[in-house]
Every structure is written in structure tokens, then in C-alpha cells.
Design a protein around this motif. Structure first.
Motif, short mmCIF file in Angstrom:
data_model
loop_
_atom_site.label_atom_id
_atom_site.label_comp_id
_atom_site.label_asym_id
_atom_site.label_seq_id
_atom_site.Cartn_x
_atom_site.Cartn_y
_atom_site.Cartn_z
N ARG A 1 5.58 6.21 3.47
CA ARG A 1 4.56 6.25 2.54
C ARG A 1 4.07 4.72 2.11
N TRP A 2 4.93 3.68 2.69
CA TRP A 2 4.76 2.50 2.42
C TRP A 2 3.88 1.69 3.44
N ILE A 3 3.12 0.80 3.17
CA ILE A 3 2.24 0.23 4.16
C ILE A 3 2.09 -1.23 3.89
N ASP A 4 2.49 -1.99 4.64
CA ASP A 4 2.58 -3.63 4.65
C ASP A 4 1.04 -4.13 4.60
N VAL A 5 0.60 -4.49 3.21
CA VAL A 5 -0.92 -4.98 3.27
C VAL A 5 -0.74 -6.41 2.56
N HIS A 6 -1.78 -7.26 2.65
CA HIS A 6 -2.13 -8.42 1.70
C HIS A 6 -3.66 -8.47 1.51
N TRP A 7 -3.86 -9.58 0.54
CA TRP A 7 -5.14 -9.90 -0.05
C TRP A 7 -5.74 -10.73 1.40
N HIS A 8 -7.05 -10.56 1.44
CA HIS A 8 -7.87 -11.36 2.38
C HIS A 8 -7.78 -12.92 1.63
N SER A 9 -7.35 -13.75 2.63
CA SER A 9 -7.62 -15.24 2.09
C SER A 9 -9.43 -15.40 2.11
N GLY A 10 -9.38 -16.29 0.89
CA GLY A 10 -10.79 -16.69 0.63
C GLY A 10 -11.26 -16.49 -0.78
N LYS A 11 -12.80 -16.63 -1.07
CA LYS A 11 -13.19 -16.64 -2.55
C LYS A 11 -13.59 -15.02 -2.62
N HIS A 12 -12.82 -14.46 -3.86
CA HIS A 12 -13.11 -12.94 -4.22
C HIS A 12 -14.08 -13.21 -5.61
N PRO A 13 -14.95 -12.02 -5.58
CA PRO A 13 -16.01 -12.08 -6.79
C PRO A 13 -15.04 -11.53 -8.07
N ALA A 14 -15.70 -11.79 -9.18
CA ALA A 14 -14.77 -11.29 -10.22
C ALA A 14 -15.11 -9.69 -10.70
N ILE A 15 -14.61 -9.01 -10.00
CA ILE A 15 -14.56 -7.60 -9.97
C ILE A 15 -13.37 -6.65 -10.18
N TYR A 16 -12.32 -7.38 -10.17
CA TYR A 16 -11.07 -6.74 -10.47
C TYR A 16 -10.53 -6.67 -12.07
N ASN A 17 -10.62 -5.47 -12.47
CA ASN A 17 -10.56 -5.14 -13.86
C ASN A 17 -8.82 -5.26 -14.29
N VAL A 18 -8.58 -6.05 -15.14
CA VAL A 18 -7.13 -6.28 -15.88
C VAL A 18 -7.23 -6.04 -17.24
N GLY B 1 0.95 -1.19 -0.09
CA GLY B 1 0.04 0.01 0.03
C GLY B 1 0.84 1.14 -0.06
N ILE B 2 0.47 2.11 -0.89
CA ILE B 2 1.08 3.44 -0.74
C ILE B 2 0.18 4.50 -0.61
N THR B 3 0.56 5.66 0.32
CA THR B 3 -0.35 6.62 0.67
C THR B 3 -0.13 7.82 -0.30
N TYR B 4 -1.38 8.42 -0.63
CA TYR B 4 -1.17 9.55 -1.76
C TYR B 4 -1.94 10.64 -1.13
N PRO B 5 -1.28 11.89 -0.80
CA PRO B 5 -2.10 12.91 -0.16
C PRO B 5 -3.53 13.16 -0.85
N GLY B 6 -4.51 13.06 -0.03
CA GLY B 6 -5.90 13.43 -0.54
C GLY B 6 -6.47 12.62 -1.22
N ARG B 7 -5.72 11.37 -1.49
CA ARG B 7 -6.49 10.14 -2.22
C ARG B 7 -6.48 8.93 -1.48
N GLY B 8 -5.85 9.07 -0.47
CA GLY B 8 -5.91 7.72 0.60
C GLY B 8 -4.81 6.72 0.19
N VAL B 9 -5.28 5.47 0.47
CA VAL B 9 -4.22 4.12 0.34
C VAL B 9 -4.14 3.69 -1.17
#
Length: 708
Positions: free
Chosen positions: A611-628, A584-592
Motif C-alpha cells: 500500500r506504500w507509494i514513494d512520493v515527495h513534494w514538488h520543488s518550488g514555491k507553495h501557496p499558504a494553503i496547508y492547514n496545521v 503515500g498510502i492507498t486507502y480503498p475507496g479514498r485514493g492516496v
């Protein structure tokens, strides 16, 4: 009692071999009749009528005593109390080995499942390599069984007919016995499609009513031309068999009324020079059909076949095929490889055109040597048995024989695997041509190679020879394996982390045993090539965990590691998806903003660690909503784009946007936005697209100029 008694059979043999061992044939006849006493065929006839009929068929090929005796005894070991040792004592080891070989072939179920079928084909060719006469007896056995098939149950008839059409008929043709191939095909056709066969016969009858005896008229026309040219030759004509006509109608997609070359004629000359004189006389009288001339005298087939083929527009514009050959060539054309054992006047016939069976088998088996699995072996066998041939020349003038439809790539691999692997182009008769060009008789081929060139997946659709296909597959497997293992390791890591486990080497080895695979490395390779899903691997080890992952994880809960008052947004420069390592990277006025760990945009932020934040994806089943966004280059041809969209849909993925980044006459480059569940879903979609032959290139599109 058998329809053919022993003296009639001996008379048939004596016609071509006056020095035959009559006493040994009588002994075999009496022994076989005694062994089969009390046995009956489905028709109710004494069983021994069958072995005698098989022997009679083999006399038509003028075969040696050992083969005739083998025919009389070919079912004794299988169906009676006779033994191998007893046959050795009575008839010698040569006959006993032949009978044993036929018995083993009889036990092969060649029409079983593909894996079993491939293994049985291997055994069949092993039997052939020991003594080809075993196959000659088996083919005659099958021919008589097909002639008398009506007495069998309907389902048995269908099974035997399919086996005959798929295996025995093409094998007879590959061995040069075209008459047997045609009869086997037609007998099988009678069972498998009786209405189709009857329709051909009815149309023939109507045609004869309309035109009269066309065969007789054209035969007389040819004889007249030969008499005018003072050429001494015999002329024979016939209408082609119903199955041959049916096959031509399907291949050419023409109705019977439009099919022209349904008549065939043979001219048998005294010598080779007369063959070419006959050709000249026929072409001066009738117009030759372009592309239908083949000279198998100057370039014989591997089974010894020699003849000149030409098709002309004959009487009333009807196309007729004419085959021109000498008497000796005709004997080989009728008997094929069997001509090697033919007798005339008590001695083995010295036919200069008869092929050496050992050399013929060597050329046949060479194509099968590199087959690594059952599918490849079956493919090689069927390609070899069904193929016609073209003859091409090397730049030095050497002749290379290839199957019909072969390309410069097939030619390159026939020279050497190294030449094929490094091929980048080809010249045909001095002119640069595409690698998919179909070669024709008499062309001279030159292969252009380049260091560093490797086989491409699309080559598999270009080549037709089993040798080339095997070499390309082997090279692709070696090249892709390391890439697949690396990708598979990452997919395994993500899947195991979803259930709170680690994809250790021990865990992968255990999963391999459960899944019936050889090693943990093989598990990773199959994961990377999309032959195996990561969920299957997890389920193999932790079935309870794999099936209890609960509801889908919403976008609000997708990223773990943020304060409760902060919301994460995906950076559009790298478009990370669940399962990938993220930061995760913090951006002023735009959050993470969440970036993939390998995002190029992170290079500019290396010194701003606060500005760096240690994050990871939640384990489990994700819906098909992540555009690539996927960058795809496809061939510009009708239906290709539609098929690409269908492939994406088949992977349960939705296309949210698409635009053309580049348009050329021969290809398009598209940017396709696809909604994904996770990195494994993305991998499945990209693998499905990459496997399509019309996809030239595919990669994940990343643009650092996009707003993070």
C-alpha cells in the motif's frame, strides 16, 4: 587672561593642604598657559581658562597635587606640541600617566553606535582600573564644559548633553558624587528640554508666592525639635533640582501639584549615635511615610555612601525627605570614591568611611567579566551605573547587595551560577514566594534547588542583574544549540532540494563565508533559531536558482510520484506540509493519503508494504494553503491572546480556526489551525510564538484518532 590666576588657585589648594607643592603647581600653570598660548575657546576666551577652571572644581573635592596639576595639563598632549616624555621630565611619571589617561578618554566617542560605544566603555573602565583620578579629572572637565556649553553650536550642544545624561551623570552618581550627578543632569536637561525645565522653575516661583519660604520654615522646625532633644547638629534644606523633579513626575506619572517630596533636608551630626537620636526626634514630631526609610549606615553602599534616609509628612502635610549623617559620612557623600584622595591640613584625610577605589572597581568590574558580546556589556554597564541597592541576608546572616528591583533569581546567581541554574523556588523570610518577587531591604532569602533544573527563557524577563542575564543566556544558548543545529540541517536539506542541490558540509562552509559566519555549523544553528532564512543560504550559493523558481505550485501539482489518474490528499492525523519527508498510502475507496514519514499512524501499516507509494513534494514555491494545528499554552492575562494572533499574522500566516482545549485560572491551552506554505514557514511561526514571554509551551498537535 585666565579668570583664576595661579596665586588664587594655590590659595584654594592651601586651604585644605597647607603642605602643597606650590612651586610645582606654579610650574604646571606656567607650562600649560605657554602651551595653550594663542588658542581660544568657542566663547572667545583664552583656552587656558578651561584647564584652570577644571582644576578649581577639583579643589572643591580637596584632591591631591597630582590631580590638580593633571587638570591644568589635561589637554596639553592632545591639543599642543607637548609630549608624554616632556611631562615625565618636568612633573614626574605619576602626572604624565594621569594626563595620558585623560587624553585617551577624550578621544573616546562614547555616544557613537552601540558596538563602538560598548568597546569604548571597556576602554573607559580599563582607564579607571589603572587610576580612578583619571575619571575625576574627566568628570570635572565635562562639568565645566557643560557650564559653558552655550557657546557651542546647537547640534554639538545636543550631542554633548545626551552623552552627559547617558554616561557621565550616572557615572558620577555611581561613584558617589551626587552633587555632581545632579548638576550634570540639570545642565543637560537645560539643553535637551529647555521648555520642560522652565515650566518646573515657573511652577516653583508660583509655589513660593503661595506658600512663602517653605525650606526656611521646615529647617527652623527641625532645628527646634533638635534643640528640644538637646542634639547638637547642623540642618540644611533645599528644593530639589528641576531635572530631579521632572524625573519624579515622569516616574510617578503625577503632575507638579500632586508631587509632594520636592524638598530635601540634611542633618549633619557629631557622631553616629546622634544620627539615630535625630531620627527618633523627627519621627516623634512628624509621621513617617511607609516604605521610605533606608538605613545606609548599617548597610553602606559599595561606593562608601552612609546615611539614614526617611520621608515624613512635614508642615502643611508636605512630604519632605530628610538625610541624617555624621560630618565624615557627609564628606564621603559629597566626594564619593574621590574621598580616598582628599586632604586636610596637609595630610591625606583618614576618613574611615572612604571606600578603597581598588575594591570598588573590583566589585564594578566583576559584573562585566562574563559579558560575551557588546550588547551584554552595555546592558551591564548601564544597569550598574543607574542602580540603587537593596540589602538581603543569607540564611547564615551574610549580607548580599543587589540592585533595586532584584528578584530571588538575581540573589541565586549572585551566590553562584550553579545555584541560579538549578533554582526551582525561593523562601523570603521563611515564606515560599514566586521567583519574580521583588526583594526589599532586610529580607532573608533561601534558595531551593533541584538536580536537573535548567534556566527557562522567561527568566530573562524576571532578573535585573547583568550577571544573572549573562548566565541565563549562556545556558540557553548551550542547551538550544544542538536542537537548532538539528532543525537547521533539515531546513537546509529541504531548501537545497527545492533547487536540485544538496546541503553538503562543503556547501554550508562556502555559504558561511559568503554570509560572514564562522562555520557551516553556525549557519545551521542560525537556521534552526530563525535568525537566518533557508532562502538566504540558497541565494548565497545559487543566486540565479534562488530567484527563478517561477509561479506558485498548485495543490494538484504539489505531490510528485503518483500516476496521472490519482490525486493525493493530506492525512489529517499528521498534517504534512511541503518540505517534510512524506509517503503515500492507498486507502480503498479514498485514493492516496500523504503522511509525514514520522506519523505514528504508519506503525500499523508496516506489514502492508504493497500500500506504500514513494512520493515527495514538488520543488518550488507553495501557496499558504496547508492547514496545521498548533497546541499552544498561554498565560491567562489581558491582551495575551490578541498578541499571539498578531504574531501569527506578522509571519504572513492565516488562522483558519481556534478553540480552547483547556481553561484554568492562570493559563489557557488552545488548538490553533494555521494555513502554512511549507515546513520553514511553520518553523518561523512556532519560533515567533515560542519566543513570547507569555507562551508557556508550544508544539505541533498530532492526533492519530483523526481520519487519515
Amino acid at each position: 587672561m585666565p579668570k583664576i590666576d595661579v596665586e588664587d588657585l594655590i590659595s584654594l589648594v592651601r586651604n585644605y593642604n597647607p603642605k602643597t607643592n606650590e612651586d610645582l603647581i606654579r610650574l604646571a600653570y606656567d607650562y600649560g598657559e605657554r602651551m595653550h598660548d594663542g588658542q581660544f575657546r568657542q566663547s572667545g576666551e583664552p583656552y587656558f581658562t578651561h584647564p584652570v577652571a577644571v582644576a578649581a572644581i577639583l579643589t572643591e573635592m580637596r584632591l591631591d597635587d597630582a590631580t590638580i596639576i593633571t587638570a591644568l595639563l589635561h589637554d596639553t598632549i592632545e591639543d599642543t606640541k607637548s609630549t608624554y616624555g616632556e611631562l615625565v621630565d618636568l612633573f614626574g611619571k605619576d602626572v604624565a600617566e594621569l594626563v595620558d589617561g585623560v587624553t585617551k578618554l577624550t578621544n573616546l566617542q562614547l555616544s557613537s553606535t552601540e558596538t563602538k560605544q560598548a568597546e569604548n566603555f571597556r576602554k573607559l573602565f580599563m582607564a579607571m582600573s589603572k587610576d580612578l583620578r583619571v575619571i575625576l579629572v574627566k568628570l570635572a572637565d565635562r562639568l565645566h564644559n557643560m557650564r559653558t556649553i552655550k557657546s557651542m553650536r546647537a547640534e554639538k550642544q545636543a550631542q554633548k548633553a545626551r552623552e552627559t545624561m547617558d554616561i557621565y551623570a550616572p557615572l558620577a552618581g555611581r561613584m558617589g558624587m551626587q552633587w555632581m550627578r545632579e548638576e550634570l543632569e540639570d545642565l543637560a536637561f537645560r539643553v535637551l528640554n529647555p521648555e520642560g525645565r522652565n515650566s518646573i522653575i515657573r511652577r516653583f516661583i508660583n509655589l513660593q508666592k503661595e506658600t512663602g519660604d517653605v525650606v526656611g520654615k521646615i529647617t527652623q522646625d527641625i532645628r527646634h525639635e533638635l534643640e528640644e532633644a538637646e542634639i547638637d547638629a547642623d540642618v540644611f534644606g533645599r528644593a530639589k533640582k528641576p531635572y530631579g523633579i521632572w524625573r519624579k513626575m515622569r516616574e510617578k506619572q503625577q503632575g507638579f501639584s500632586r508631587l509632594s517630596d520636592i524638598y530635601g533636608f540634611r542633618v549633619i551630626t557629631k557622631n553616629e549615635s546622634d544620627c539615630y537620636r535625630v531620627l527618633g526626634a523627627i519621627h516623634s514630631r512628624w509621621r513617617a511615610v511607609p516604605g521610605r526609610f533606608k538605613d545606609y549606615i548599617s548597610q553602606p553602599k559599595t561606593n562608601g555612601y552612609r546615611s539614614i534616609h526617611t520621608t515624613v509628612s512635614g508642615r502643611d502635610g508636605k512630604r519632605v525627605e530628610v538625610q541624617i549623617r555624621t560630618r565624615q559620612m557627609h564628606e564621603v557623600a559629597e566626594a564619593g570614591v574621590a574621598a580616598h584622595w582628599s586632604y586636610r591640613d596637609g595630610v591625606r584625610a583618614e576618613n574611615p568611611f572612604a571606600v578603597d577605589p581598588a575594591k570598588w572597581l573590583a566589585t564594578l568590574n566583576e559584573s562585566f567579566a562574563n559579558a560575551e558580546d557588546h550588547d551584554e556589556f552595555l546592558e551591564h554597564v548601564k544597569l550598574e551605573m543607574y542602580s540603587d541597592q537593596v540589602f538581603c541576608f543569607t540564611p547564615k546572616g551574610d549580607v548580599i547587595k543587589l540592585p533595586k528591583g532584584a528578584t530571588p533569581l538575581d540573589y541565586a546567581y549572585s551566590i553562584h551560577t550553579r545555584i541560579g541554574d538549578s533554582c526551582v523556588g525561593a523562601k523570603v523570610d521563611g515564606i515560599r514566594v514566586p521567583l519574580w518577587t521583588r526583594l526589599k531591604n532586610g529580607q532573608s532569602i533561601e534558595i531551593i534547588t533541584a538536580e536537573g533544573q535548567r534556566p527557562q527563557p522567561t527568566w530573562l524577563d524576571i532578573v535585573v542583574t547583568g550577571r544573572a542575564k549573562a548566565a541565563i543566556r549562556r545556558s540557553l544558548r548551550e542547551e538550544d544549540r544542538e536542537r537548532f543545529i538539528k532543525l537547521g540541517r533539515e531546513l537546509a536539506r529541504v531548501a537545497f532540494e527545492h533547487v536540485g542541490k544538496k546541503a553538503t558540509d562543503k556547501a554550508l562552509r562556502t555559504a558561511a563565508k559568503t554570509l560572514g559566519l564562522s562555520s557551516g555549523t553556525e549557519v545551521l544553528a542560525r537556521l534552526g533559531s530563525a535568525e537566518l532564512r533557508a532562502a538566504q543560504v540558497v541565494e548565497a550559493l545559487y543566486p540565479d536558482l534562488a530567484t527563478s523558481q517561477g509561479d506558485e505550485i498548485t495543490a494538484e501539482r504539489a505531490v510528485v510520484g503518483l500516476d496521472s489518474d490519482k490525486q493525493a490528499n493530506r492525512a489529517q492525523c499528521c498534517q504534512p506540509v511541503p518540505g517534510e519527508r512524506i509517503v503515500g498510502i492507498t486507502y480503498p475507496g479514498r485514493g492516496v493519503m500523504v503522511h509525514a514519514i514520522d506519523c505514528p499512524a504508519l506503525a500499523e501499516l508496516e506489514d502492508e508494504t504493497d500500500r506504500w507509494i514513494d512520493v515527495h513534494w514538488h520543488s518550488g514555491k507553495h501557496p499558504a494553503i496547508y492547514n496545521v494545528t498548533v497546541n499552544v499554552t498561554i498565560r491567562n492575562d489581558a491582551g495575551v491572546l490578541g498578541r499571539i494572533c498578531t504574531l501569527i499574522g506578522e509571519q504572513k500566516a492565516n488562522i483558519s480556526d481556534m478553540h480552547f482545549a483547556d481553561r484554568k485560572s492562570d493559563f489557557f491551552r488552545l488548538l490553533i489551525d494555521i494555513d502554512m506554505r511549507d515546513v520553514e514557514h511553520l518553523h518561523m511561526v512556532m519560533t515567533a510564538l515560542e519566543a513570547d514571554t507569555d507562551v508557556a509551551a508550544i508544539d505541533r498537535f498530532r492526533d492519530v484518532t483523526r481520519q487519515p
